[in-house]
Design a protein around this motif. Structure first.
Motif, PDB file in Angstrom:
ATOM      1  N   THR A  59      11.455  27.450  99.270  1.00 24.09           N
ATOM      2  CA  THR A  59      10.317  28.355  99.091  1.00 24.09           C
ATOM      3  C   THR A  59      10.237  28.838  97.650  1.00 24.09           C
ATOM      4  OG1 THR A  59      10.523  29.059 101.389  1.00 24.09           O
ATOM      5  CG2 THR A  59       9.209  30.444  99.956  1.00 24.09           C
ATOM      6  N   LYS A 111       4.691  32.165 105.537  1.00 30.90           N
ATOM      7  CA  LYS A 111       5.088  31.430 104.334  1.00 30.90           C
ATOM      8  C   LYS A 111       3.951  31.434 103.309  1.00 30.90           C
ATOM      9  CE  LYS A 111       6.371  26.822 102.759  1.00 30.90           C
ATOM     10  NZ  LYS A 111       6.613  25.430 103.161  1.00 30.90           N
ATOM     11  N   LYS A 123       4.091  29.569 109.464  1.00 25.32           N
ATOM     12  CA  LYS A 123       3.318  28.949 108.382  1.00 25.32           C
ATOM     13  C   LYS A 123       2.446  29.988 107.682  1.00 25.32           C
ATOM     14  CE  LYS A 123       3.134  24.279 110.285  1.00 25.32           C
ATOM     15  NZ  LYS A 123       2.274  23.234 110.847  1.00 25.32           N
TER      16      LYS A 123
END
Length: 66
Positions: free
Chosen positions: A62, A16, A13
């Motif tokens: 993404t 990202k 996370k």
């Protein structure tokens, strides 16, 4: 003997979040870019990633195609 490193969900996370921050900084409107759209090879050069990685970023949401 090599050490084994585990990657947690929190690590992913955080990665990202950092990746999205960097991408937004690169392609932010008004930052001297005159083009509205970038070609795949331009995005790959800006992010220093392979074609497969770019495709994976698109597949998992993404990065959007547009």
């Amino acid at each position: 003997m090599t050490a084994i490193e585990l990657i947690t969900k929190e690590d992913l996370k955080q990665f990202k979040s950092e990746l999205l921050t960097e991408i937004k900084a690169i392609v932010q409107p008004g930052q001297g870019q005159s083009k509205q759209w970038l070609k795949s090879n331009e995005v790959r050069k800006l992010l220093n990633i392979s074609p497969g990685t770019l495709q994976n970023l698109r597949i998992n949401g993404t990065l959007r195609y547009t």
